[in-house]
Enzyme design. Structure first.
Site, PDB file in Angstrom:
ATOM      1  CG  ASP A 193      -2.051   0.988   1.095  1.00 26.02           C
ATOM      2  OD1 ASP A 193      -2.413   1.351  -0.049  1.00 26.02           O
ATOM      3  OD2 ASP A 193      -2.585   1.423   2.144  1.00 26.02           O
ATOM      4  N   GLY A 194       0.300   2.325  -0.538  1.00 23.61           N
ATOM      5  CA  GLY A 194       0.945   3.631  -0.457  1.00 23.61           C
ATOM      6  C   GLY A 194       1.609   4.111  -1.741  1.00 23.61           C
ATOM      7  CG  ASN A 195       2.170   1.454  -5.020  1.00 24.85           C
ATOM      8  OD1 ASN A 195       3.009   1.264  -4.143  1.00 24.85           O
ATOM      9  ND2 ASN A 195       1.719   0.505  -5.819  1.00 24.85           N
ATOM     10  N   GLY A 196       0.213   5.424  -4.439  1.00 27.09           N
ATOM     11  CA  GLY A 196      -0.371   6.685  -4.896  1.00 27.09           C
ATOM     12  C   GLY A 196       0.125   7.852  -4.064  1.00 27.09           C
ATOM     13  CD1 TRP A 204       7.423   6.885  -2.077  1.00 23.75           C
ATOM     14  CD2 TRP A 204       6.982   6.889  -4.292  1.00 23.75           C
ATOM     15  NE1 TRP A 204       8.625   6.926  -2.746  1.00 23.75           N
ATOM     16  CE2 TRP A 204       8.386   6.924  -4.106  1.00 23.75           C
ATOM     17  CE3 TRP A 204       6.475   6.881  -5.583  1.00 23.75           C
ATOM     18  CZ2 TRP A 204       9.279   6.958  -5.175  1.00 23.75           C
ATOM     19  CZ3 TRP A 204       7.367   6.913  -6.653  1.00 23.75           C
ATOM     20  CH2 TRP A 204       8.756   6.949  -6.434  1.00 23.75           C
ATOM     21  CG  HIS A 233       0.144   1.980  -9.253  1.00 24.97           C
ATOM     22  ND1 HIS A 233      -0.145   1.670  -7.929  1.00 24.97           N
ATOM     23  CD2 HIS A 233      -0.921   2.703  -9.703  1.00 24.97           C
ATOM     24  CE1 HIS A 233      -1.330   2.184  -7.619  1.00 24.97           C
ATOM     25  NE2 HIS A 233      -1.823   2.810  -8.672  1.00 24.97           N
ATOM     26  CB  SER A 266      -8.754  -5.298  -3.261  1.00 25.76           C
ATOM     27  OG  SER A 266      -9.377  -4.047  -3.493  1.00 25.76           O
ATOM     28  CD1 TRP A 318     -13.105  -5.020  -9.167  1.00 25.78           C
ATOM     29  CD2 TRP A 318     -12.414  -4.346 -11.189  1.00 25.78           C
ATOM     30  NE1 TRP A 318     -12.481  -6.081  -9.775  1.00 25.78           N
ATOM     31  CE2 TRP A 318     -12.048  -5.705 -11.021  1.00 25.78           C
ATOM     32  CE3 TRP A 318     -12.080  -3.708 -12.397  1.00 25.78           C
ATOM     33  CZ2 TRP A 318     -11.369  -6.433 -11.993  1.00 25.78           C
ATOM     34  CZ3 TRP A 318     -11.402  -4.444 -13.368  1.00 25.78           C
ATOM     35  CH2 TRP A 318     -11.064  -5.782 -13.163  1.00 25.78           C
ATOM     36  CG  LEU A 342       9.167 -17.468  -2.997  1.00 27.21           C
ATOM     37  CD1 LEU A 342       8.934 -17.480  -1.478  1.00 27.21           C
ATOM     38  CD2 LEU A 342       9.776 -16.126  -3.408  1.00 27.21           C
ATOM     39  CB  SER A 387      -7.830  -3.375   2.814  1.00 25.73           C
ATOM     40  OG  SER A 387      -7.637  -2.139   3.460  1.00 25.73           O
ATOM     41  CD  GLU A 391       2.414 -12.706  15.989  1.00 22.74           C
ATOM     42  OE1 GLU A 391       2.367 -11.510  16.347  1.00 22.74           O
ATOM     43  OE2 GLU A 391       1.953 -13.645  16.677  1.00 22.74           O
TER      44      GLU A 391
END
Ligand code: IPE
Ligand code: IPE
Ligand code: MG
Length: 240
Positions: free
Chosen positions: A20-23, A25, A37, A65, A69, A132, A193, A204
Site C-alpha cells: 500500500d501507499g503507491n499513490g 508516495w 505503481h 482487490s 474496481w 518459493l 482491507s 502476526e
C-alpha cells in the site's frame, strides 16, 4: 537490518504483503499516482529476492482487490495493463530463480482475457519450481473467497454437520497455501482491507509507515526481525 542478524531457524514460512501507499508516495513528489505503481515493481522484486535469500517458502502479495474496481477508470486500466506487462516481462527471471507463480482471486468477467492468459502462462511455466511459491492476489477479496468456498461446498452436496474448518480451508482458492505467519502492510494504514480474512486468524500483523515504493530487502529483514520478537500463543499459554 542485514540478513545475518536474523535467527535463520525462525524465518516465517509464509509472508503476505499489502503493498500500500503507491499513490501517496507519487503524489508527495508531484507525480501522477501511476508513477507510484511503477516504482512499486522494484520493491516487489526486492522482496522476492529477500524471501529467496532468507529461505521464506511462501510469499503472497495483494496486487488488486475486489474493491479496487471503484478507482478511476484510467487507474484501473493502468493497473490491469501493468500487471499483465510485469508477468510477461519478469516471468523468465522468476522461473530461472526457482519461483513458482500462483494466483488467487476471482476470475470473473471483469478480468480481461489477455491477463488471464498471461496468468495461466506464468503458472504453467513455473509449476515445477520449488524454492518459493509466489502468489499474486488479483481481483481478490477475502469475503468473495469465503462466498466462493461456501458455494462450492454447497454444490458438493456435503451434509451440513460434516462441514468443518478443514472443509472450508479445502475450498479456498489455493487449498495448499499455509496460513501466513507474518502479514506486512506498508504506508501507515492499520487495516486488513479484505485480505486473506480466513487465513490470517493467527497471523502476526506488522504495520510500517514506509510506503510500498520505499520498501525493500532491508525493510523486509527488519520486519522479520520484529516478527522474531513476537511470542505466538495460538490461544495457549506457553508460546508453543
Ligand atoms: C497500493 O497503493 C496499490 C494498489 C492498491 C493497487 P495505492 O494505490 O493504494 O496507494 P495509496 O494508498 O492511494 O497511497
Ligand atoms: C489494499 O489497499 C489493496 C491492495 C494493496 C491491492 P487499498 O489502498 O485498496 O486499501 P484501502 O482502500 O486503503 O483500505
Ligand atoms: Mg492504498
Amino acid at each position: 537490518m542485514p540478513l545475518d542478524d536474523l535467527d535463520l531457524s525462525r524465518i516465517p514460512r509464509h509472508i503476505a504483503c499489502v503493498m500500500d501507499g503507491n499513490g501517496r508516495w507519487a503524489q508527495a513528489q508531484n507525480l501522477p499516482r501511476t508513477e507510484g505503481h511503477k516504482a512499486g515493481e522494484h520493491s516487489l522484486f526486492e522482496v522476492v529476492d529477500g524471501c529467496l535469500d532468507a529461505g521464506v517458502e511462501w510469499l503472497t502479495v495483494y496486487a488488486f482487490s475486489t474493491e479496487n474496481w471503484r478507482r478511476p477508470k484510467d487507474e484501473v486500466r493502468f493497473l490491469i495493463n501493468f500487471n499483465e506487462e510485469i508477468l510477461f516481462r519478469r516471468r523468465d527471471e522468476l522461473h530461472e530463480r526457482g519461483v513458482q507463480i500462483r494466483f488467487i482471486g476471482r476470475r470473473d468477467w471483469r478480468v480481461p482475457k489477455r491477463l488471464l492468459t498471461r496468468m495461466d502462462e506464468a503458472r504453467a511455466l513455473t509449476r515445477r519450481n520449488r524454492k518459493l511459491v509466489f502468489t499474486i492476489a488479483f481481483n481478490y477479496g477475502g469475503r468473495a473467497e469465503i462466498v466462493d468456498a461456501v458455494r462450492s461446498i454447497a454444490a458438493s452436496g456435503v451434509a451440513p454437520t460434516k462441514i468443518t474448518e478443514k472443509t472450508i480451508a479445502r475450498h479456498l482458492y489455493d487449498p495448499q497455501m499455509p496460513d501466513p505467519d507474518l502479514v506486512i502492510r506498508t504506508s501507515g494504514e492499520y487495516r486488513v482491507s479484505n485480505f486473506l480474512l480466513w487465513q490470517l486468524a493467527y497471523s502476526e500483523l506488522l504495520f510500517t509507515d514506509t510506503p510500498w515504493p520505499a520498501f525493500g530487502r532491508e525493510e523486509l529483514f527488519e520486519a522479520i526481525a520484529r516478527y522474531q520478537e513476537r511470542e505466538r500463543r495460538f490461544g495457549g499459554v506457553d508460546g508453543r
